[in-house]
Design a protein around this motif. Structure first.
Motif, PDB file in Angstrom:
ATOM      1  N   GLN A  32     -75.641  14.012   2.100  1.00  0.00           N
ATOM      2  CA  GLN A  32     -76.104  13.160   3.189  1.00  0.00           C
ATOM      3  C   GLN A  32     -75.167  13.296   4.382  1.00  0.00           C
ATOM      4  N   VAL A  33     -75.666  12.912   5.530  1.00  0.00           N
ATOM      5  CA  VAL A  33     -74.850  12.995   6.740  1.00  0.00           C
ATOM      6  C   VAL A  33     -73.718  11.981   6.667  1.00  0.00           C
ATOM      7  N   GLU A  34     -72.633  12.275   7.383  1.00  0.00           N
ATOM      8  CA  GLU A  34     -71.490  11.387   7.398  1.00  0.00           C
ATOM      9  C   GLU A  34     -71.824  10.098   8.132  1.00  0.00           C
ATOM     10  N   GLY A  35     -71.350   8.971   7.602  1.00  0.00           N
ATOM     11  CA  GLY A  35     -71.652   7.682   8.193  1.00  0.00           C
ATOM     12  C   GLY A  35     -70.822   7.407   9.436  1.00  0.00           C
ATOM     13  N   ILE A  36     -71.172   6.342  10.130  1.00  0.00           N
ATOM     14  CA  ILE A  36     -70.457   5.933  11.337  1.00  0.00           C
ATOM     15  C   ILE A  36     -69.069   5.438  10.972  1.00  0.00           C
ATOM     16  N   LYS A  37     -68.083   5.733  11.819  1.00  0.00           N
ATOM     17  CA  LYS A  37     -66.721   5.278  11.624  1.00  0.00           C
ATOM     18  C   LYS A  37     -66.238   4.553  12.875  1.00  0.00           C
ATOM     19  N   GLU A  38     -65.084   3.874  12.751  1.00  0.00           N
ATOM     20  CA  GLU A  38     -64.527   3.136  13.885  1.00  0.00           C
ATOM     21  C   GLU A  38     -64.350   4.046  15.099  1.00  0.00           C
ATOM     22  N   ALA A  39     -63.868   5.291  14.879  1.00  0.00           N
ATOM     23  CA  ALA A  39     -63.612   6.199  15.991  1.00  0.00           C
ATOM     24  C   ALA A  39     -64.888   6.592  16.726  1.00  0.00           C
ATOM     25  N   ASP A  40     -66.062   6.383  16.097  1.00  0.00           N
ATOM     26  CA  ASP A  40     -67.340   6.714  16.735  1.00  0.00           C
ATOM     27  C   ASP A  40     -67.834   5.600  17.655  1.00  0.00           C
ATOM     28  N   LEU A  41     -67.272   4.388  17.529  1.00  0.00           N
ATOM     29  CA  LEU A  41     -67.771   3.254  18.300  1.00  0.00           C
ATOM     30  C   LEU A  41     -67.305   3.356  19.749  1.00  0.00           C
ATOM     31  N   SER A  42     -68.207   3.106  20.664  1.00  0.00           N
ATOM     32  CA  SER A  42     -67.867   3.158  22.075  1.00  0.00           C
ATOM     33  C   SER A  42     -66.795   2.127  22.399  1.00  0.00           C
ATOM     34  N   GLY A  43     -65.773   2.543  23.149  1.00  0.00           N
ATOM     35  CA  GLY A  43     -64.726   1.632  23.588  1.00  0.00           C
ATOM     36  C   GLY A  43     -63.796   1.193  22.487  1.00  0.00           C
ATOM     37  N   HIS A  44     -63.708   1.976  21.379  1.00  0.00           N
ATOM     38  CA  HIS A  44     -62.843   1.552  20.279  1.00  0.00           C
ATOM     39  C   HIS A  44     -61.378   1.543  20.710  1.00  0.00           C
ATOM     40  N   LEU A  45     -60.584   0.681  20.066  1.00  0.00           N
ATOM     41  CA  LEU A  45     -59.163   0.576  20.320  1.00  0.00           C
ATOM     42  C   LEU A  45     -58.490   1.868  19.905  1.00  0.00           C
ATOM     43  N   THR A  46     -57.528   2.359  20.719  1.00  0.00           N
ATOM     44  CA  THR A  46     -56.820   3.582  20.364  1.00  0.00           C
ATOM     45  C   THR A  46     -55.869   3.322  19.215  1.00  0.00           C
ATOM     46  N   ASN A  47     -55.356   4.393  18.609  1.00  0.00           N
ATOM     47  CA  ASN A  47     -54.561   4.292  17.394  1.00  0.00           C
ATOM     48  C   ASN A  47     -53.256   3.545  17.613  1.00  0.00           C
ATOM     49  N   GLY A  48     -52.563   3.785  18.725  1.00  0.00           N
ATOM     50  CA  GLY A  48     -51.344   3.058  19.027  1.00  0.00           C
ATOM     51  C   GLY A  48     -50.084   3.666  18.471  1.00  0.00           C
ATOM     52  N   ASN A  49     -50.165   4.827  17.798  1.00  0.00           N
ATOM     53  CA  ASN A  49     -48.959   5.490  17.324  1.00  0.00           C
ATOM     54  C   ASN A  49     -48.135   5.982  18.507  1.00  0.00           C
ATOM     55  N   LYS A  50     -46.829   6.023  18.324  1.00  0.00           N
ATOM     56  CA  LYS A  50     -45.964   6.431  19.428  1.00  0.00           C
ATOM     57  C   LYS A  50     -46.123   7.911  19.760  1.00  0.00           C
TER      58      LYS A  50
END
Length: 435
Positions: free
Chosen positions: A366-384
């Motif tokens: 089956q096709v891969e499901g939606i993830k947080e990174a796919d959502l419009s305007g998602h918060l960036t990871n924040g790693n240094k």
């Protein structure tokens, strides 16, 4: 993300006004523009609109522009959210988000009307009864999906790989989610399924393992902890579950801009399994609190994580009540695993990756499901430091399993390939540890 199961990671009882600095400079020029537009709508719009509606819509727009999880909760929505964290609420039983103007299913909840009807993670809901979803706000769509228990609604769904839209007639119900289920897979090996993280999930886990030990009539040699399609829930529940298996050290910590958004949670002594091996199953529907547990157990090398890369929701939402009985759900922090990994928009990479397969007819995955990174305007990871993708060069080979094999044990559905593989791995680790 707004949820039909009203999941939330962190809740504060302090009012919205708390913590706002009086000396904060107001953007007068922008407020002047807002006032001008507000006046134009009141004067020139084709129909009369109440001040309350205009201002509530402005607040919703302001919050939705931040990230997919910040939102304004009217008093009724706030009440439903509070009910959801206790494990009983009205609705269909799906975790949903808005993407490109449509409602997208993050995960169906076990044993709910949506799950039984065949709704799957990644489904795109395009119509509710005969009404197109395009143009609705997520709150409006969720309100339509809610209703009196026993009433019906037809969901028209676009599913990648399907030749035409699919229609599901679903009967609404009071959703009573039992978050922890368990059984013996075979002698000495247990299975614990957590479908969501509620206020009593930690206690439910301890009871389930105690029952498994009693049924086994001897100490367990290992368990499979199933967090697949678990959309998350209450942060403290995730900490309690992790603490059950970790004897000491950090479980999770959060970092944000304000002081009270920084929290650290540490394990207390005792391991309910006395060191017996654990295999944790995750997939693309495993989000937020599920990722806290998987990340903590992975960093402490207490469990082997198996399955697919998780959803990648590594942010904390704080519920801030307002004076009118409503509330603001505001993203206030990112959470980090004990080793300092931010899961936001990255997810948990399993130690053992399993391709998604369909065993009944050995069909194409089956096709891969939606993830947080796919959502419009998602918060960036924040790693240094920027992280390079580790996806390149991964073996994409898909394994299959003989449907007629009898090596799965008495209580495993042969079609559940990941569970079958998890038990095999659990046995191997158990044998290795005893040598």
């Amino acid at each position: 993300m707004v949820s039909l199961c009203s999941s939330v990671l962190a809740e504060k009882d302090s009012p919205l006004s708390a913590g706002v600095e009086d000396a904060q400079t107001l953007p007068f020029e922008e407020l002047r523009t807002f006032t001008e537009i507000f006046g134009r709508i009141k004067q020139d719009y084709v129909e009369q609109v109440s001040d309350k509606k205009l201002l509530e819509d402005a607040i919703r727009g302001m919050l939705s522009g931040l990230d997919p999880h910040s939102a304004y909760l009217a008093s009724e929505e706030y009440k439903e959210l509070q009910e959801g964290t206790t494990g009983q609420f009205g609705g269909l039983g799906i975790e949903v988000g808005m993407e490109n103007g449509f409602v997208k299913v993050v995960s169906p909840i076990d044993d709910t009307p949506a799950h039984k009807a065949g709704i799957k993670a990644g489904d795109l809901i395009v119509r509710l009864d005969d009404k197109p979803v395009k143009g609705m706000s997520l709150a409006e769509a969720v309100k339509m999906m809610r209703g009196e228990p026993g009433s019906k609604i037809v969901l028209t769904v676009v599913r990648e790989g399907a030749e035409a839209p699919l229609k599901f007639e679903i009967t609404r119900d009071i959703i009573k989610v039992k978050s922890v289920k368990s059984r013996l897979l075979e002698k000495n090996y247990g299975y614990v399924r957590i479908s969501s993280f509620q206020s009593g999930t930690g206690e439910g886990l301890l009871e389930a393992i105690a029952e498994l030990k009693k049924e086994n009539d001897s100490p367990l040699k290992g368990i499979v902890l199933d967090l697949r399609n678990n959309p998350g829930g209450v942060l403290n529940a995730a900490v309690d579950v992790s603490d059950a298996f970790i004897e000491s050290g950090l479980i999770v910590y959060t970092e944000g801009r304000i002081k009270n958004s920084e929290m650290r949670f540490n394990a207390t002594p005792d391991d309910v399994l006395n060191g017996a091996p654990i295999v944790v199953l995750i997939n693309g529907g495993s989000a937020s609190a599920s990722e806290i547990v998987a990340g903590a157990l992975q960093d402490h090398k207490r469990a082997i994580i198996m399955g697919e890369k998780s959803f990648g929701k590594g942010s904390v939402q704080t519920i801030l009540p307002t004076s009118n009985g409503a509330a603001v759900k505001l993203t206030t922090a990112r959470y980090f695993t004990p080793s300092g990994r931010s899961i936001q928009a990255e997810g948990i990479e399993p130690d053992v990756t399993l391709a998604r397969v369909k065993l009944e007819a050995l069909e194409k995955a089956q096709v891969e499901g939606i993830k947080e990174a796919d959502l419009s305007g998602h918060l960036t990871n924040g790693n240094k430091q920027d992280k390079k993708s580790e996806d390149d060069g991964k073996d994409d080979e898909k394994e299959t399993l003989d449907k007629n094999s009898d090596e799965t044990g008495p209580d495993i559905d042969v079609r559940d390939y990941p569970l079958h593989e998890a038990l095999n791995l659990l046995k191997g680790v158990s044998i290795w540890k005893t040598k």
